[in-house]
Motif scaffolding. Sequence first.
Motif, PDB file in Angstrom:
ATOM      1  N   ARG A 140       0.825  -1.206   0.000  1.00 13.10           N
ATOM      2  CA  ARG A 140       0.000   0.000   0.000  1.00 13.10           C
ATOM      3  C   ARG A 140       0.862   1.261   0.000  1.00 13.10           C
ATOM      4  O   ARG A 140       1.939   1.290   0.593  1.00 13.10           O
ATOM      5  N   GLN A 141       0.355   2.296  -0.637  1.00 15.23           N
ATOM      6  CA  GLN A 141       0.924   3.630  -0.443  1.00 15.23           C
ATOM      7  C   GLN A 141       0.394   4.162   0.882  1.00 15.23           C
ATOM      8  O   GLN A 141      -0.814   4.193   1.105  1.00 15.23           O
ATOM      9  N   VAL A 142       1.297   4.564   1.752  1.00 18.07           N
ATOM     10  CA  VAL A 142       0.913   4.970   3.106  1.00 18.07           C
ATOM     11  C   VAL A 142       1.417   6.375   3.397  1.00 18.07           C
ATOM     12  O   VAL A 142       2.575   6.711   3.136  1.00 18.07           O
ATOM     13  N   TYR A 143       0.532   7.188   3.940  1.00 19.45           N
ATOM     14  CA  TYR A 143       0.884   8.497   4.482  1.00 19.45           C
ATOM     15  C   TYR A 143       0.752   8.392   6.003  1.00 19.45           C
ATOM     16  O   TYR A 143      -0.300   7.992   6.512  1.00 19.45           O
ATOM     17  N   LEU A 144       1.824   8.739   6.718  1.00 22.78           N
ATOM     18  CA  LEU A 144       1.840   8.601   8.175  1.00 22.78           C
ATOM     19  C   LEU A 144       1.953   9.972   8.816  1.00 22.78           C
ATOM     20  O   LEU A 144       2.952  10.682   8.640  1.00 22.78           O
ATOM     21  N   SER A 145       0.925  10.357   9.567  1.00 28.41           N
ATOM     22  CA  SER A 145       0.879  11.649  10.241  1.00 28.41           C
ATOM     23  C   SER A 145       1.581  11.529  11.591  1.00 28.41           C
ATOM     24  O   SER A 145       1.119  10.814  12.486  1.00 28.41           O
ATOM     25  N   VAL A 146       2.701  12.236  11.730  1.00 29.32           N
ATOM     26  CA  VAL A 146       3.601  12.066  12.868  1.00 29.32           C
ATOM     27  C   VAL A 146       3.478  13.249  13.829  1.00 29.32           C
ATOM     28  O   VAL A 146       3.718  14.399  13.452  1.00 29.32           O
ATOM     29  N   GLY A 147       3.130  12.950  15.073  1.00 29.29           N
ATOM     30  CA  GLY A 147       3.069  13.961  16.116  1.00 29.29           C
ATOM     31  C   GLY A 147       4.243  13.836  17.066  1.00 29.29           C
ATOM     32  O   GLY A 147       5.188  13.075  16.827  1.00 29.29           O
ATOM     33  N   PRO A 148       4.226  14.550  18.188  1.00 27.22           N
ATOM     34  CA  PRO A 148       5.283  14.421  19.202  1.00 27.22           C
ATOM     35  C   PRO A 148       5.359  12.992  19.723  1.00 27.22           C
ATOM     36  O   PRO A 148       4.336  12.344  19.924  1.00 27.22           O
ATOM     37  N   HIS A 149       6.560  12.518  19.958  1.00 23.86           N
ATOM     38  CA  HIS A 149       6.728  11.126  20.385  1.00 23.86           C
ATOM     39  C   HIS A 149       8.095  10.950  21.032  1.00 23.86           C
ATOM     40  O   HIS A 149       9.010  11.738  20.825  1.00 23.86           O
TER      41      HIS A 149
ATOM     42  N   VAL B 251       4.119  12.903   7.119  1.00 20.07           N
ATOM     43  CA  VAL B 251       3.500  14.229   7.121  1.00 20.07           C
ATOM     44  C   VAL B 251       3.386  14.685   8.576  1.00 20.07           C
ATOM     45  O   VAL B 251       3.549  13.897   9.502  1.00 20.07           O
ATOM     46  N   GLY B 252       3.097  15.961   8.763  1.00 23.07           N
ATOM     47  CA  GLY B 252       2.963  16.494  10.116  1.00 23.07           C
ATOM     48  C   GLY B 252       1.632  16.116  10.739  1.00 23.07           C
ATOM     49  O   GLY B 252       0.867  15.308  10.201  1.00 23.07           O
ATOM     50  N   VAL B 253       1.361  16.700  11.882  1.00 21.36           N
ATOM     51  CA  VAL B 253       0.104  16.448  12.578  1.00 21.36           C
ATOM     52  C   VAL B 253      -1.067  16.858  11.680  1.00 21.36           C
ATOM     53  O   VAL B 253      -1.051  17.929  11.062  1.00 21.36           O
ATOM     54  N   THR B 254      -2.058  15.991  11.591  1.00 27.58           N
ATOM     55  CA  THR B 254      -3.232  16.278  10.773  1.00 27.58           C
ATOM     56  C   THR B 254      -4.013  17.428  11.399  1.00 27.58           C
ATOM     57  O   THR B 254      -4.400  17.368  12.568  1.00 27.58           O
ATOM     58  N   ARG B 255      -4.265  18.475  10.569  1.00 29.38           N
ATOM     59  CA  ARG B 255      -4.860  19.692  11.093  1.00 29.38           C
ATOM     60  C   ARG B 255      -6.357  19.792  10.800  1.00 29.38           C
ATOM     61  O   ARG B 255      -7.150  20.047  11.690  1.00 29.38           O
ATOM     62  N   ALA B 256      -6.757  19.614   9.524  1.00 31.25           N
ATOM     63  CA  ALA B 256      -8.155  19.839   9.156  1.00 31.25           C
ATOM     64  C   ALA B 256      -8.451  19.203   7.807  1.00 31.25           C
ATOM     65  O   ALA B 256      -7.534  18.896   7.024  1.00 31.25           O
ATOM     66  N   PHE B 257      -9.750  19.020   7.546  1.00 30.06           N
ATOM     67  CA  PHE B 257     -10.230  18.498   6.268  1.00 30.06           C
ATOM     68  C   PHE B 257     -11.183  19.521   5.657  1.00 30.06           C
ATOM     69  O   PHE B 257     -11.983  20.141   6.366  1.00 30.06           O
ATOM     70  N   ALA B 258     -11.079  19.679   4.352  1.00 29.87           N
ATOM     71  CA  ALA B 258     -11.993  20.538   3.603  1.00 29.87           C
ATOM     72  C   ALA B 258     -12.232  19.879   2.250  1.00 29.87           C
ATOM     73  O   ALA B 258     -11.350  19.903   1.385  1.00 29.87           O
ATOM     74  N   GLY B 259     -13.389  19.268   2.094  1.00 25.67           N
ATOM     75  CA  GLY B 259     -13.640  18.508   0.883  1.00 25.67           C
ATOM     76  C   GLY B 259     -12.666  17.348   0.792  1.00 25.67           C
ATOM     77  O   GLY B 259     -12.528  16.565   1.739  1.00 25.67           O
TER      78      GLY B 259
ATOM     79  N   VAL C  35      -6.823  17.477   2.831  1.00 31.29           N
ATOM     80  CA  VAL C  35      -6.441  17.401   4.235  1.00 31.29           C
ATOM     81  C   VAL C  35      -5.188  18.238   4.402  1.00 31.29           C
ATOM     82  O   VAL C  35      -4.264  18.168   3.584  1.00 31.29           O
ATOM     83  N   SER C  36      -5.154  19.073   5.427  1.00 33.96           N
ATOM     84  CA  SER C  36      -3.984  19.911   5.692  1.00 33.96           C
ATOM     85  C   SER C  36      -3.238  19.401   6.919  1.00 33.96           C
ATOM     86  O   SER C  36      -3.816  18.780   7.807  1.00 33.96           O
ATOM     87  N   PHE C  37      -1.935  19.685   6.951  1.00 31.70           N
ATOM     88  CA  PHE C  37      -1.068  19.202   8.015  1.00 31.70           C
ATOM     89  C   PHE C  37      -0.340  20.370   8.673  1.00 31.70           C
ATOM     90  O   PHE C  37      -0.016  21.375   8.028  1.00 31.70           O
ATOM     91  N   GLN C  38      -0.070  20.218   9.960  1.00 30.60           N
ATOM     92  CA  GLN C  38       0.711  21.219  10.680  1.00 30.60           C
ATOM     93  C   GLN C  38       2.141  21.238  10.134  1.00 30.60           C
ATOM     94  O   GLN C  38       2.684  20.194   9.746  1.00 30.60           O
TER      95      GLN C  38
ATOM     96  N   GLU D  15      10.162  19.242  13.364  1.00 29.94           N
ATOM     97  CA  GLU D  15      10.302  19.425  14.815  1.00 29.94           C
ATOM     98  C   GLU D  15       9.986  18.142  15.571  1.00 29.94           C
ATOM     99  O   GLU D  15      10.703  17.759  16.509  1.00 29.94           O
ATOM    100  N   ASN D  16       8.928  17.454  15.165  1.00 23.85           N
ATOM    101  CA  ASN D  16       8.546  16.219  15.850  1.00 23.85           C
ATOM    102  C   ASN D  16       9.593  15.125  15.657  1.00 23.85           C
ATOM    103  O   ASN D  16       9.909  14.389  16.600  1.00 23.85           O
ATOM    104  N   ILE D  17      10.128  15.021  14.445  1.00 25.31           N
ATOM    105  CA  ILE D  17      11.173  14.031  14.187  1.00 25.31           C
ATOM    106  C   ILE D  17      12.420  14.370  14.997  1.00 25.31           C
ATOM    107  O   ILE D  17      13.056  13.488  15.596  1.00 25.31           O
ATOM    108  N   ALA D  18      12.782  15.655  15.044  1.00 25.31           N
ATOM    109  CA  ALA D  18      13.973  16.072  15.791  1.00 25.31           C
ATOM    110  C   ALA D  18      13.829  15.780  17.284  1.00 25.31           C
ATOM    111  O   ALA D  18      14.782  15.331  17.938  1.00 25.31           O
ATOM    112  N   GLN D  19      12.653  16.021  17.833  1.00 22.45           N
ATOM    113  CA  GLN D  19      12.448  15.748  19.254  1.00 22.45           C
ATOM    114  C   GLN D  19      12.522  14.249  19.537  1.00 22.45           C
ATOM    115  O   GLN D  19      13.051  13.827  20.567  1.00 22.45           O
TER     116      GLN D  19
END
Length: 425
Positions: free
Chosen positions: A192-201, A261-269, A272-275, A280-284
């Motif tokens: 599968r093609q996968v998009y992974l939304s990565v937050g602080p961890h 991708v960054g943290v998932t922010r919002a959907f419009a139609g 999908v937009s990302f923070q 920064e999240n990867i670096a932390q």
Amino acid sequence: MTATTTQIDTLVVGAGQAGIAISEHLSAQGVPHLVLERSRIAESWRSGRWDSLVANGPAWHDRFPGLEFDDVDPDGFAGKDRVAAYFEAYADKYQAPVRTGVEVTSVLRNEGRPGFTVHTSAGVFDAQRVVVATGPFQTPVIPPIAPRSEALLQIHSAAYRNPQQLPDGAVLVVGAGSSGVQIADELQRAGRQVYLSVGPHDRPPRRYRNRDFCWWLGVLGEWDAETARPGKAHVTIAVSGARGGQTIDFRALAQQGVTLVGVTRAFAGNLVSFQPDLAENIAQGDANYLAVLDAADAYIARNGLDLPEEPEARASYPDPACLREPLAELDLAAAGVSTIIWATGYSADYSWLKVDAFNEAGKPRHQRGVSSEPGVYFLGLPWLARRGSAFIWGVWHDAKHVADHISKQRNYLAYQDAAQRAAHR
């Protein structure tokens, strides 16, 4: 009280790892008790996990003291069904008084007399004490930003089983803790093609210098930390025991074909937009990883341990394109995304527990599991007493403290009863 009410000293709600642990300790203290479970022992391991899940800790670590995994290598990782069978065997070994298929619908404090009236699907119980051992993984949470689209299959990670379950197409996995990252990896390996939304961890090494990270966090005192560092109490841990256990490396996942991708922010139609926080999240996460290596090296030097050096552990893949130039938004339809998997955690449901044991935010008020409501106890929650409280071995030690408290309270009441009898002679 009616004639059909069953009286019991201590009633335990839930027969997962917390319920089985407290039962062992209550039995050792001679406390009459009953464990009620609405489904089966360790049900969340059976039906609340994907097919290929294994424990995140090695078998020598993720167990109770009284029983080893006799068919899993100590440094191996038990599969989810084997873990469920382990808790069944543990309950059998210590003759835990478990009644399955019984749902607790309400707990109310009695008026004018001690204890609680507990309504269940199997009748009414009158209990002097109630231990809430329902754990932290109760109600899957999908955030309100989830789009309302019939063109997308949207499921929580609790409902994910395997790649074949999903319709053809790409997948957006939201959340990169242990569940999200393992599911994303499995789906990508399945083609599968996968998009992974990565937050602080936090991203500890799976193994370093011939020791598992569970061992390192143990000797470094991290598991027994009683308070979280500021901002770290709810940070997810990206770790996995899959395929023999490997360190989670987001750059390696990107090299493999996962789009970060960054943290998932919002959907419009379809958009999908990302923070703009991916780097920064990867670096932390990298900083957390390197901090564990540094602490381990210092511990080895301080104690003169003969453990092999591992300079390659500090090597890193170059930043992939998706990290250098992260997506600000994604057209789901154009990208062929047919599924969103929300690996976004759980909330607790205590609507059945009608007692004064919660703060303004609805969180349990307790000290090491001893509730602010006398006679009510909580067990199996994150940071109940220490960082390791929500883990298999940690809940066992917390359960001993709770059982000791119950036993001491019973001794005080026994003295009161004896004193009253003596006064009336």
